[in-house]
Each structure stands twice: as structure tokens, then as C-alpha cells.
Write a protein that holds these residues in place. Sequence first.
Motif, PDB file in Angstrom:
ATOM      1  N   ALA A 106      36.692  49.796  15.218  1.00 40.61           N
ATOM      2  CA  ALA A 106      35.245  49.562  15.128  1.00 40.61           C
ATOM      3  C   ALA A 106      34.947  49.079  13.704  1.00 40.61           C
ATOM      4  O   ALA A 106      35.791  49.121  12.807  1.00 40.61           O
ATOM      5  CB  ALA A 106      34.463  50.818  15.443  1.00 40.61           C
ATOM      6  N   LEU A 107      33.718  48.656  13.531  1.00 43.33           N
ATOM      7  CA  LEU A 107      33.294  48.163  12.214  1.00 43.33           C
ATOM      8  C   LEU A 107      31.993  48.833  11.830  1.00 43.33           C
ATOM      9  O   LEU A 107      31.156  49.135  12.671  1.00 43.33           O
ATOM     10  CB  LEU A 107      33.098  46.645  12.236  1.00 43.33           C
ATOM     11  CG  LEU A 107      34.289  45.775  12.695  1.00 43.33           C
ATOM     12  CD1 LEU A 107      33.881  44.304  12.757  1.00 43.33           C
ATOM     13  CD2 LEU A 107      35.475  45.986  11.767  1.00 43.33           C
ATOM     14  N   VAL A 108      31.812  49.054  10.490  1.00 44.92           N
ATOM     15  CA  VAL A 108      30.561  49.612   9.944  1.00 44.92           C
ATOM     16  C   VAL A 108      29.997  48.602   8.945  1.00 44.92           C
ATOM     17  O   VAL A 108      30.704  48.159   8.038  1.00 44.92           O
ATOM     18  CB  VAL A 108      30.791  50.959   9.257  1.00 44.92           C
ATOM     19  CG1 VAL A 108      29.505  51.442   8.598  1.00 44.92           C
ATOM     20  CG2 VAL A 108      31.295  51.987  10.267  1.00 44.92           C
ATOM     21  N   SER A 109      28.713  48.268   9.102  1.00 50.98           N
ATOM     22  CA  SER A 109      28.039  47.351   8.161  1.00 50.98           C
ATOM     23  C   SER A 109      26.803  48.054   7.626  1.00 50.98           C
ATOM     24  O   SER A 109      25.984  48.564   8.390  1.00 50.98           O
ATOM     25  CB  SER A 109      27.652  46.041   8.854  1.00 50.98           C
ATOM     26  OG  SER A 109      26.938  45.205   7.944  1.00 50.98           O
ATOM     27  N   VAL A 110      26.678  48.078   6.310  1.00 49.05           N
ATOM     28  CA  VAL A 110      25.519  48.657   5.628  1.00 49.05           C
ATOM     29  C   VAL A 110      24.913  47.565   4.754  1.00 49.05           C
ATOM     30  O   VAL A 110      25.633  46.858   4.034  1.00 49.05           O
ATOM     31  CB  VAL A 110      25.907  49.869   4.770  1.00 49.05           C
ATOM     32  CG1 VAL A 110      24.687  50.407   4.022  1.00 49.05           C
ATOM     33  CG2 VAL A 110      26.550  50.940   5.640  1.00 49.05           C
ATOM     34  N   GLY A 111      23.572  47.414   4.822  1.00 48.51           N
ATOM     35  CA  GLY A 111      22.931  46.333   4.060  1.00 48.51           C
ATOM     36  C   GLY A 111      21.634  46.754   3.390  1.00 48.51           C
ATOM     37  O   GLY A 111      20.963  47.686   3.824  1.00 48.51           O
ATOM     38  N   VAL A 112      21.309  46.026   2.308  1.00 48.48           N
ATOM     39  CA  VAL A 112      20.039  46.193   1.571  1.00 48.48           C
ATOM     40  C   VAL A 112      19.377  44.828   1.529  1.00 48.48           C
ATOM     41  O   VAL A 112      19.964  43.843   1.066  1.00 48.48           O
ATOM     42  CB  VAL A 112      20.274  46.717   0.151  1.00 48.48           C
ATOM     43  CG1 VAL A 112      18.953  46.852  -0.597  1.00 48.48           C
ATOM     44  CG2 VAL A 112      21.028  48.045   0.170  1.00 48.48           C
ATOM     45  N   THR A 113      18.151  44.773   2.076  1.00 45.80           N
ATOM     46  CA  THR A 113      17.453  43.480   2.122  1.00 45.80           C
ATOM     47  C   THR A 113      17.027  43.037   0.712  1.00 45.80           C
ATOM     48  O   THR A 113      16.887  43.846  -0.219  1.00 45.80           O
ATOM     49  CB  THR A 113      16.223  43.567   3.014  1.00 45.80           C
ATOM     50  OG1 THR A 113      15.310  44.513   2.469  1.00 45.80           O
ATOM     51  CG2 THR A 113      16.610  43.979   4.431  1.00 45.80           C
ATOM     52  N   ASN A 114      16.831  41.707   0.590  1.00 44.17           N
ATOM     53  CA  ASN A 114      16.392  41.163  -0.705  1.00 44.17           C
ATOM     54  C   ASN A 114      15.013  41.693  -1.096  1.00 44.17           C
ATOM     55  O   ASN A 114      14.698  41.761  -2.285  1.00 44.17           O
ATOM     56  CB  ASN A 114      16.366  39.634  -0.645  1.00 44.17           C
ATOM     57  CG  ASN A 114      17.760  39.027  -0.640  1.00 44.17           C
ATOM     58  OD1 ASN A 114      18.750  39.769  -0.754  1.00 44.17           O
ATOM     59  ND2 ASN A 114      17.852  37.717  -0.514  1.00 44.17           N
ATOM     60  N   ARG A 115      14.206  42.066  -0.122  1.00 47.31           N
ATOM     61  CA  ARG A 115      12.896  42.629  -0.452  1.00 47.31           C
ATOM     62  C   ARG A 115      13.059  43.937  -1.228  1.00 47.31           C
ATOM     63  O   ARG A 115      12.345  44.197  -2.190  1.00 47.31           O
ATOM     64  CB  ARG A 115      12.089  42.864   0.815  1.00 47.31           C
ATOM     65  CG  ARG A 115      11.620  41.601   1.501  1.00 47.31           C
ATOM     66  CD  ARG A 115      10.609  41.924   2.593  1.00 47.31           C
ATOM     67  NE  ARG A 115      11.172  42.799   3.611  1.00 47.31           N
ATOM     68  CZ  ARG A 115      11.853  42.405   4.678  1.00 47.31           C
ATOM     69  NH1 ARG A 115      12.066  41.101   4.864  1.00 47.31           N
ATOM     70  NH2 ARG A 115      12.312  43.271   5.553  1.00 47.31           N
ATOM     71  N   ARG A 116      14.013  44.754  -0.791  1.00 44.70           N
ATOM     72  CA  ARG A 116      14.249  46.006  -1.510  1.00 44.70           C
ATOM     73  C   ARG A 116      14.844  45.733  -2.896  1.00 44.70           C
ATOM     74  O   ARG A 116      14.505  46.420  -3.874  1.00 44.70           O
ATOM     75  CB  ARG A 116      15.171  46.910  -0.692  1.00 44.70           C
ATOM     76  CG  ARG A 116      15.386  48.292  -1.327  1.00 44.70           C
ATOM     77  CD  ARG A 116      16.301  49.130  -0.429  1.00 44.70           C
ATOM     78  NE  ARG A 116      15.661  49.457   0.824  1.00 44.70           N
ATOM     79  CZ  ARG A 116      14.879  50.516   1.014  1.00 44.70           C
ATOM     80  NH1 ARG A 116      14.624  51.346   0.016  1.00 44.70           N
ATOM     81  NH2 ARG A 116      14.359  50.760   2.186  1.00 44.70           N
ATOM     82  N   VAL A 117      15.748  44.740  -2.960  1.00 46.06           N
ATOM     83  CA  VAL A 117      16.323  44.380  -4.272  1.00 46.06           C
ATOM     84  C   VAL A 117      15.221  43.919  -5.217  1.00 46.06           C
ATOM     85  O   VAL A 117      15.169  44.302  -6.393  1.00 46.06           O
ATOM     86  CB  VAL A 117      17.400  43.289  -4.117  1.00 46.06           C
ATOM     87  CG1 VAL A 117      17.847  42.787  -5.482  1.00 46.06           C
ATOM     88  CG2 VAL A 117      18.587  43.829  -3.326  1.00 46.06           C
ATOM     89  N   ASP A 118      14.306  43.084  -4.685  1.00 42.89           N
ATOM     90  CA  ASP A 118      13.184  42.618  -5.521  1.00 42.89           C
ATOM     91  C   ASP A 118      12.311  43.774  -5.973  1.00 42.89           C
ATOM     92  O   ASP A 118      11.796  43.786  -7.102  1.00 42.89           O
ATOM     93  CB  ASP A 118      12.348  41.596  -4.752  1.00 42.89           C
ATOM     94  CG  ASP A 118      13.095  40.285  -4.509  1.00 42.89           C
ATOM     95  OD1 ASP A 118      14.077  40.045  -5.238  1.00 42.89           O
ATOM     96  OD2 ASP A 118      12.697  39.523  -3.600  1.00 42.89           O
ATOM     97  N   ALA A 119      12.151  44.743  -5.098  1.00 42.23           N
ATOM     98  CA  ALA A 119      11.343  45.906  -5.466  1.00 42.23           C
ATOM     99  C   ALA A 119      12.026  46.687  -6.589  1.00 42.23           C
ATOM    100  O   ALA A 119      11.380  47.158  -7.531  1.00 42.23           O
ATOM    101  CB  ALA A 119      11.111  46.791  -4.253  1.00 42.23           C
TER     102      ALA A 119
END
Length: 544
Positions: free
Chosen positions: A149-162
Motif C-alpha cells: 500500500a502507499l501513504v501520501s501526506v500533503g500540505v496545500t500552498n494555502r497553508r504554506v502561504d499562511a
Amino acid sequence: MANQSIARQVLLWQLALVLLLVAAGSGVAVHAVRRSGEQTARERALDVARTLARAPGLAEAATATDPTARLQPMAEQIRKENGVDFVVVMSIDGTRFTHPDPTRIGRTFLGHIDAAAHGRTSTETYTGSLGPSVRAVVPVAGPDGRPIALVSVGVTNRRVDALVGQDVPLVLAVAAAALAVACAASMAVHHRLRRQTLGLGPVELRRVYEHHDAVLHAVREGLIVVDSAGRLVLANDEAVRLLALPAAPEGRHVGTLGLDRTLADTLAAGRTVTDEIHLCDTRALAVNISPTGRDGRMVATFRDHTELRALVGELDQVKGFAEALRASAHEAGNRLHTIVALIELGRGEEAIRFATGELTAAQDLADELTAAVHEPALAALLFGKHAQAAERGVQLTVTGGPATDHDGSDPLDALASRFDPRDLVTVLGNLVDNAIDAAVSAPPPRTVRVTVGADPDAAAGGLLLQVADSGPGIDEPLTTRVFERGWSTKEAYGSQGRGLGLALVRATVARHDGTVDVARGDTGGAVFTVRLPTLPAQRPGEEA
């Protein structure tokens, strides 16, 4: 812009440069903060994905009949606890088991998963179902070590900008502080530069410099500027000539410039001086020193007092003539009354003899002086001194001495081409004045004897001037001091007027490569002897 002062121009350029540097620095700082935010988000996503992939039971849940039921609550809890925007567990082919939006469960994951499917971890920035995001994809290993199986975790650019937005105010505050400090420093430089340039613009400063330079080179007075430590700051052409300064004297202490010790001490003392006479080499200089009012600097001016004394001598000569004419007019009135009375008494022949006798005496004196002295200025000087001496009860006699040099030439004629008659008047006038004063101070008979002619002891020819008086004379120990400035036996004069005449005589004679000495005469009085060469002295290195 060109008409503004230099201080204002520098201020404007500094402010423009400061604004440019602060803006550029702020942009670089914001860019660095954003990159740091992206890197932080990437590392956070990777750490969360790795932790979840290694969690106990995850592999078993991913292979269960209904993986979503077991994994969705776990994924959402981890997402909320770690401040990420999505935690997706998927199959090897990319089918989602979990998602923040339940409606997207079962659909295919949007992104690159090939590396993770082959057992490698990968990170990327990709635009998925939640928009652009920084994400990490980590494989979940089965019992045999292969990815199941695979696990993907992400942070959107909106949160990075914040996240970046939280640091931007600090960056802007630092930039504003730097701008304020730079502006304050620029204003301080502006005020200092304005004081130093007197608020002048470049055109005005150039004009002031050109005027300053023209005046320094054209002025006939010597001018120097000395700082508070006694170092020479500035000297114009006339000062270099009068003081005989060495090459490149600026920056050197006045005591190392080869000046007379008294003059050097006066220049270094930093005190105000008005028309003080100093000897420098062969010149007598009138010195004036005053402060500039800035940094303790002093400005000193110099006038060649030797030339001034020559002019004063000419004035004294004219005054002597005036006094002689006044006395002659008085005597002429008395004689005229005598002649008229003799005529009225009928003694015409006696009146004629009386009148012609007086004329003959005056003519004889003029003939005697012109015969003894061929130089008109010198003869006129002695004619006036004769009348002054007679009024003071002193008998002045003039002799010609030898009329010619060894080669038969007239020394006065040869000397005229290189010796200013005013210098000759300065030398002989001061000597005769001193001789008359000395004769008056002694008991009768009071006499002064002047000799002008060729120097019999000069092999190459020269002029001899000798003045002898019947005064008290000068003692042997004092003969070396009589030519020092300020030394005098006459206490009636002030300090500025005492002891200058003989010092000027020595300076004038030395300037023309001559000699002057004093001795006691046969009758006890003083005898001053001046010897002047009729040709300039040969300098070392010159061809004979």
C-alpha cells in the motif's frame, strides 16, 4: 539637481540607495521565508507519512476486506493532530482508501506514485483535488518487505502561504527599522557635510576654489595656515619665496622647515601677533598671525619689511629735505634782511660779497657731495643728512675714498645693474642715523665721517661704505650683538621700533653677498664698514 547643495545631493542619493537596498533585502528575505516554509511543509509531510506507514496494523488494515472503515478515522485523526491538509492511504495502483473528502474515496490518487510503488520515497509539488500542495508518498511494506500500500501526506500552498504570512510582518518590521536607522544616519551625514561645505553646491564650490587658488597665487603677501599642532597646512607662492620653504612643506612641523627659531616658535605658539618683525634668512619680515576660528588653525601673513623700510627711508629722506628747506628758508630770510639793510646803508659791495659768499658755500657743499658720491639717490640722501646733522650740532663730512676699482671701473656704475638704489639708501641711511645719534650722545666735538668708494681690499672689485662717529663707541663683547633684531642702546623707543635698523642693514647686505662689521675707531667712536661685491657671488657648481 546641479544647483542643489552637495549635502542635499548626497542625502538624496543615499536615500535612494537605502530604499533600493532595503527593498531588495526585503524581497530576498520574503523569498527565503517562503522557501523555508515550503521546506518545512515538505519535511513535515514526509515525517508524518513515514510515521504512518510504519504504524502497527496499517499493513493489515490496508489488505482487509473494507480498509476504509479502519483507516479513515485513523487518517483524519493524524491529519488534524499534525496540521496537514490530507492523509491518503491507497493501494499500489493508486486507489484511495482514505481522503478528507469522503466522496473522493475509491477514486484514483492524483500525483506521481511510481517511485513509491517500487519501494522508494518521493516528494513533489503537485496540483491535486485540493489544489497545489507539497506532498510526500511513502510505501507501506508487507511481511516480505514488498510494498502492499502507499501513504501520501500533503500540505496545500494555502497553508504554506499562511505560515509564510506569519513571518512577513517580522521581515517588514526589520526592514522598516533598518530603513529608519539608515535614514537617520543619512541625515546625520547630511548635516555634517552641510556644515563642512557651508551649504554650497558643486558649481559654487568650484568657483570658490578657483577664486581661492587665484588669490593665493596672485597676492603679493606671503600667507600660510598652521594647524593646532604646529604643522603647515597651506603656503602660497609668496610665502614659499619669502620663507625659502623646502619642496612639499605641507604636513611638516614649522620647526623642521629651516626657519629662524624665533619665527618658528611664534608660528607654533598659536597666539595672535600684529606687525611683529622677524628675520628670516636675509629678510626682515613683518608678521601678522590671527586665528581662523576653526579647529585651532592660525593664519599668518608676511610682508617683506626690508622693502617697507626702504620706502620709509625714502620718506625720511623727503622729510629731511623738507626740514632742510624750511631751515634754509628761515636762514634765507635772515640773509635777505641783512642784504637789504646793507643796501639801505649804502654798502652795496659788502651786500654783494655777503650774498655771493652764502651761495658759494651752498654750491661748494653740493659740488663736494656729487664729486664724492656719483649715485644720485645716495648724494641726495647725504645732502639731507648733512642738514639734519648740522641742526643737531654734528659735523658730517663725506669723502669719496678710492674712485675706481683695480680694473679702473666705477664701483657705483657696476653696482647699479644689480643693486637697487633703495637698498643702498636703506644701508647708508640707517648707519648715518645711528652715527648721528651716537655723536650727539658724546661730548663735543661731534663728528660723523662717511666714506663711499671702491673697496681696496677686494681683488675682484667692490664697493666700500664706511661710517665713523665720535660717539662713545661699542665695547668689544657687544660687537657681535649690535646686528641682532631687538638689541639697542636706545631705551627711549618701544620694543617694535628698537634694534631694527642695524638688523635690516645686515639682512640687506647679506642678500647682496656683502659683509658688514663694526670696530672701535682711533678716536674711540664706532666704525661700521660695509663691503659689497660689484658682481654676484659664484654659487657652488657654477662654471667660473
